[in-house]
Design an enzyme around this catalytic site. Structure first.
Site, PDB file in Angstrom:
ATOM      1  CE  LYS A  37      -3.070  -2.270   3.315  1.00  0.00           C
ATOM      2  NZ  LYS A  37      -3.409  -2.269   4.758  1.00  0.00           N
ATOM      3  CG  ASP A  94       6.723   2.431   0.135  1.00  0.00           C
ATOM      4  OD1 ASP A  94       7.404   1.505  -0.354  1.00  0.00           O
ATOM      5  OD2 ASP A  94       6.069   2.296   1.181  1.00  0.00           O
ATOM      6  CE  LYS A 125      14.879   3.193   5.567  1.00  0.00           C
ATOM      7  NZ  LYS A 125      14.302   2.422   6.690  1.00  0.00           N
ATOM      8  CG  PHE A 146      10.852   2.949  10.386  1.00  0.00           C
ATOM      9  CD1 PHE A 146      11.064   1.796   9.652  1.00  0.00           C
ATOM     10  CD2 PHE A 146       9.541   3.377  10.595  1.00  0.00           C
ATOM     11  CE1 PHE A 146       9.993   1.069   9.134  1.00  0.00           C
ATOM     12  CE2 PHE A 146       8.467   2.651  10.083  1.00  0.00           C
ATOM     13  CZ  PHE A 146       8.692   1.498   9.349  1.00  0.00           C
ATOM     14  CG  ASP A 153       2.936   1.076   7.150  1.00  0.00           C
ATOM     15  OD1 ASP A 153       3.731   0.947   6.194  1.00  0.00           O
ATOM     16  OD2 ASP A 153       2.624   0.140   7.900  1.00  0.00           O
TER      17      ASP A 153
END
Ligand code: IMP
Ligand code: MG
Length: 172
Positions: A37, A94, A125, A146, A153
């Site tokens: 998602k 993402d 990263k 993070f 999310d």
């Protein structure tokens, strides 16, 4: 939480990526393949920056994370990967972290023989991925923090934040 990248900066970078992708795929049919998602918000913005009538929208659900750690195994709704045979695929993610998710997916895709596959990721990263997965269109290289917001999310929360924030713990 601390803001790492503002909505304004995101908007600017997404426009640049859209321009580059539009130029590279000019005159070519391709499939803009969202990895659900996490890439929904980014993907919706980027998709509207693609200046072409030959682009199709598709999506697939891949998942490997629990909390802030990669589980090392990837789940996928195998569904109809066969529909990608002979297509020019632009996989829209993402974030590429360890590269586990996309390495797995690229291997599965190979089996159905798409015409071409390129990767677009808003974040990478790089120090963690270390070139395992080659990102053709990258928004931002980030460190090992993070991050949440703009579709990303922590345990399904914070996807709605307009900026990218560094997630620092439960108590906020
Ligand atoms: P990888 O398999 O380790 O490359 O991780 C890729 C997936 O993990 C991404 O598609 C995200 O869903 C999730 N992920 C990795 N790092 C982050 C982060 O910093 N914030 C939110 N999700 C992340
Ligand atoms: Mg993801």
């Amino acid at each position: 939480m601390k803001t790492l990248i503002s909505a304004e900066e995101l908007k600017k970078r997404v426009k640049e990526l859209g321009k580059q992708i539009s130029e590279d795929y000019e005159g070519k049919e391709f499939t803009f393949l969202l990895v659900l998602k996490g890439s929904t918000i980014f993907g919706a913005d980027l998709f509207r920056e693609i200046k072409s009538h030959r682009v199709e929208l598709d999506c697939i659900r891949l998942s490997s994370y629990k909390g802030t750690k990669s589980t090392g195994s990837v789940s996928m709704d195998h569904g109809e990967l066969a529909r990608f045979e002979g297509r020019n695929l632009l996989v829209v993610e993402d974030i590429v972290d360890t590269g586990t998710t996309l390495s797995f997916f690229l291997k599965e895709l190979e089996k159905v023989k798409p015409e071409s596959v390129r990767i677009c990721s808003l974040f990478e990263k790089k120090k963690v991925n270390q070139g395992k997965v080659k990102v053709d269109y990258l928004g931002f290289d980030i460190g090992n923090e993070f991050i949440v917001g703009y579709g990303l999310d922590y345990n399904q929360k914070y996807r709605n934040l307009p900026d990218i924030e560094i997630y620092e713990g439960e108590n906020d």
